[in-house]
Scaffold this motif. Structure first.
Motif, PDB file in Angstrom:
ATOM      1  N   HIS A   8       0.868  -1.184   0.000  1.00  0.00           N
ATOM      2  CA  HIS A   8       0.000   0.000   0.000  1.00  0.00           C
ATOM      3  C   HIS A   8       0.903   1.232   0.000  1.00  0.00           C
ATOM      4  CE1 HIS A   8      -3.866  -2.004   1.179  1.00  0.00           C
ATOM      5  NE2 HIS A   8      -3.007  -2.949   1.489  1.00  0.00           N
ATOM      6  N   THR A   9       0.675   2.140  -0.946  1.00  0.00           N
ATOM      7  CA  THR A   9       1.456   3.382  -0.982  1.00  0.00           C
ATOM      8  C   THR A   9       0.509   4.565  -1.122  1.00  0.00           C
ATOM      9  OG1 THR A   9       3.316   2.241  -2.038  1.00  0.00           O
ATOM     10  CG2 THR A   9       3.303   4.635  -2.192  1.00  0.00           C
ATOM     11  N   TYR A  10       0.772   5.591  -0.332  1.00  0.00           N
ATOM     12  CA  TYR A  10      -0.072   6.796  -0.330  1.00  0.00           C
ATOM     13  C   TYR A  10       0.704   8.008  -0.815  1.00  0.00           C
ATOM     14  CZ  TYR A  10      -3.614   4.559   2.656  1.00  0.00           C
ATOM     15  OH  TYR A  10      -4.591   3.742   3.154  1.00  0.00           O
ATOM     16  N   TYR A  11      -0.009   8.962  -1.440  1.00  0.00           N
ATOM     17  CA  TYR A  11       0.482  10.338  -1.596  1.00  0.00           C
ATOM     18  C   TYR A  11      -0.386  11.146  -0.635  1.00  0.00           C
ATOM     19  CZ  TYR A  11       2.678   8.867  -5.997  1.00  0.00           C
ATOM     20  OH  TYR A  11       3.438   8.249  -6.956  1.00  0.00           O
ATOM     21  N   PRO A  13      -3.074  11.794   1.752  1.00  0.00           N
ATOM     22  CA  PRO A  13      -4.213  10.946   2.107  1.00  0.00           C
ATOM     23  C   PRO A  13      -4.668  10.028   0.961  1.00  0.00           C
ATOM     24  CG  PRO A  13      -4.960  13.169   1.613  1.00  0.00           C
ATOM     25  CD  PRO A  13      -3.472  13.179   1.445  1.00  0.00           C
ATOM     26  N   ALA A  14      -4.094  10.227  -0.244  1.00  0.00           N
ATOM     27  CA  ALA A  14      -4.580   9.467  -1.407  1.00  0.00           C
ATOM     28  C   ALA A  14      -3.848   8.138  -1.538  1.00  0.00           C
ATOM     29  CB  ALA A  14      -4.390  10.302  -2.677  1.00  0.00           C
ATOM     30  N   GLU A  15      -4.614   7.063  -1.550  1.00  0.00           N
ATOM     31  CA  GLU A  15      -4.014   5.732  -1.643  1.00  0.00           C
ATOM     32  C   GLU A  15      -3.810   5.375  -3.121  1.00  0.00           C
ATOM     33  OE1 GLU A  15      -6.362   2.485  -0.078  1.00  0.00           O
ATOM     34  OE2 GLU A  15      -4.548   1.398   0.475  1.00  0.00           O
ATOM     35  N   ALA A  16      -2.539   5.355  -3.565  1.00  0.00           N
ATOM     36  CA  ALA A  16      -2.254   5.084  -4.983  1.00  0.00           C
ATOM     37  C   ALA A  16      -2.062   3.586  -5.245  1.00  0.00           C
ATOM     38  CB  ALA A  16      -1.026   5.864  -5.422  1.00  0.00           C
ATOM     39  N   LYS A  18      -3.127  -0.106  -3.690  1.00  0.00           N
ATOM     40  CA  LYS A  18      -4.089  -0.630  -2.713  1.00  0.00           C
ATOM     41  C   LYS A  18      -3.898  -2.122  -2.500  1.00  0.00           C
ATOM     42  CE  LYS A  18      -7.216   2.915  -4.397  1.00  0.00           C
ATOM     43  NZ  LYS A  18      -8.293   3.234  -5.329  1.00  0.00           N
ATOM     44  N   THR A  42       4.051   4.640  -9.577  1.00  0.00           N
ATOM     45  CA  THR A  42       4.078   4.562  -8.106  1.00  0.00           C
ATOM     46  C   THR A  42       4.647   3.215  -7.668  1.00  0.00           C
ATOM     47  OG1 THR A  42       2.140   5.988  -8.047  1.00  0.00           O
ATOM     48  CG2 THR A  42       2.644   4.785  -6.035  1.00  0.00           C
ATOM     49  N   SER A  54       3.179   2.137   3.069  1.00  0.00           N
ATOM     50  CA  SER A  54       2.689   2.249   4.447  1.00  0.00           C
ATOM     51  C   SER A  54       2.439   0.854   5.014  1.00  0.00           C
ATOM     52  CB  SER A  54       1.394   3.053   4.470  1.00  0.00           C
ATOM     53  OG  SER A  54       0.418   2.368   3.712  1.00  0.00           O
TER      54      SER A  54
END
Ligand code: ATP
Length: 232
Positions: A8-11, A13-16, A18, A42, A54
């Motif tokens: 899981h990777t975020y920018y 609050p945006a989860e790019a 999932k 990403t 994350s």
């Protein structure tokens, strides 16, 4: 060889990404295809340590690498040629290659000759400012630079973007040659047909998740892939 488990990777609050899971075996060319904004870049940047996941685990030959800084990931054998090439336009071709060899895996002179062997045009233009090269030559330089760390795995982000068709085939032939020389490749491409033809296996990424995976042959024949990504 390289495994992503539930990444899981975020920018902000945006989860790019999932919960991406994928695997790349030694010697393979694996394609990651998907539309704009699906999460392909990403994914590569998360593998190369530029972005921190994350959640989830990335392992190289069984050892955890997620959380390592980018230079440690290069040292461990993974190198990325980023989207948009990102060469240093005011440095010469040689200086750009030197930057790629900075982390010193292997003998600089030997690796440089290997890269010049793959891209003779870079040897011809060794003292030329990189910004004056054609688009295709700049792409070769970007790939050459990432090969200077003698990677076991090469991550390529849209190598054919913006290139004339003849240059696209040349770049794809070169990727084949690099792979035949023993480098494992993860290839991100909009040009899904060419990418799948070149690769052994592929993954389709949609909205941050893997929705299909299989041999390239199966994906090329898949109805959904044909309509959504091959323009058929
Ligand atoms: P493209 O082919 O357009 O590069 P992609 O599949 O590589 O697409 P990514 O660039 O990984 O897609 O983008 C995935 C998602 O993350 C998109 O929704 C995008 O808008 C978002 N995103 C990418 N970079 C950032 C950033 N720096 N800040 C915020 N959101 C971002």
């Amino acid at each position: 060889m390289l495994r992503l488990e539930n990444i899981h990777t975020y920018y902000g609050p945006a989860e790019a990404l999932k919960g991406i899971s994928l695997e790349i075996n030694k010697g393979e060319i694996v394609s990651l295809i998907g539309s704009n904004g699906a999460g392909k870049s990403t994914c590569l940047m998360t593998i190369s340590g530029i972005l921190k996941p994350s959640e989830g685990r990335i392992t190289l030959r069984g050892a955890g690498i997620s959380g390592l800084p980018p230079h440690e990931i290069v040292r461990s054998g993974i190198s990325q040629a980023p989207e948009g090439r990102r060469i240093f336009p005011r440095l010469t071709v040689f200086e750009n290659l030197e930057m790629g060899g900075f982390l010193g895996r292997g003998n600089f002179g030997e690796i440089l000759e290997r890269v010049y062997g793959i891209f003779p045009v870079l040897k011809e233009r060794t003292s030329q400012m990189a910004g004056t090269l054609s688009g295709g030559e700049q792409q070769m330089l970007a790939i050459g630079r990432s090969l200077m760390s003698a990677p076991d795995i090469l991550l390529l982000d849209e190598p054919s973007l913006g290139l004339a068709p003849i240059m696209v085939s040349k770049i794809f032939r070169t990727i084949h040659e690099i792979n035949a020389g023993g480098v494992t490749v993860l290839l991100v491409e909009q040009n899904a047909k060419a990418a799948l033809r070149l690769s052994h296996r592929g993954y389709v990424i949609e909205n941050g998740a893997i929705t299909l995976q299989g041999s390239s042959e199966d994906l090329l024949n898949n109805e959904k892939v044909r309509t959504a990504y091959l323009g058929e």
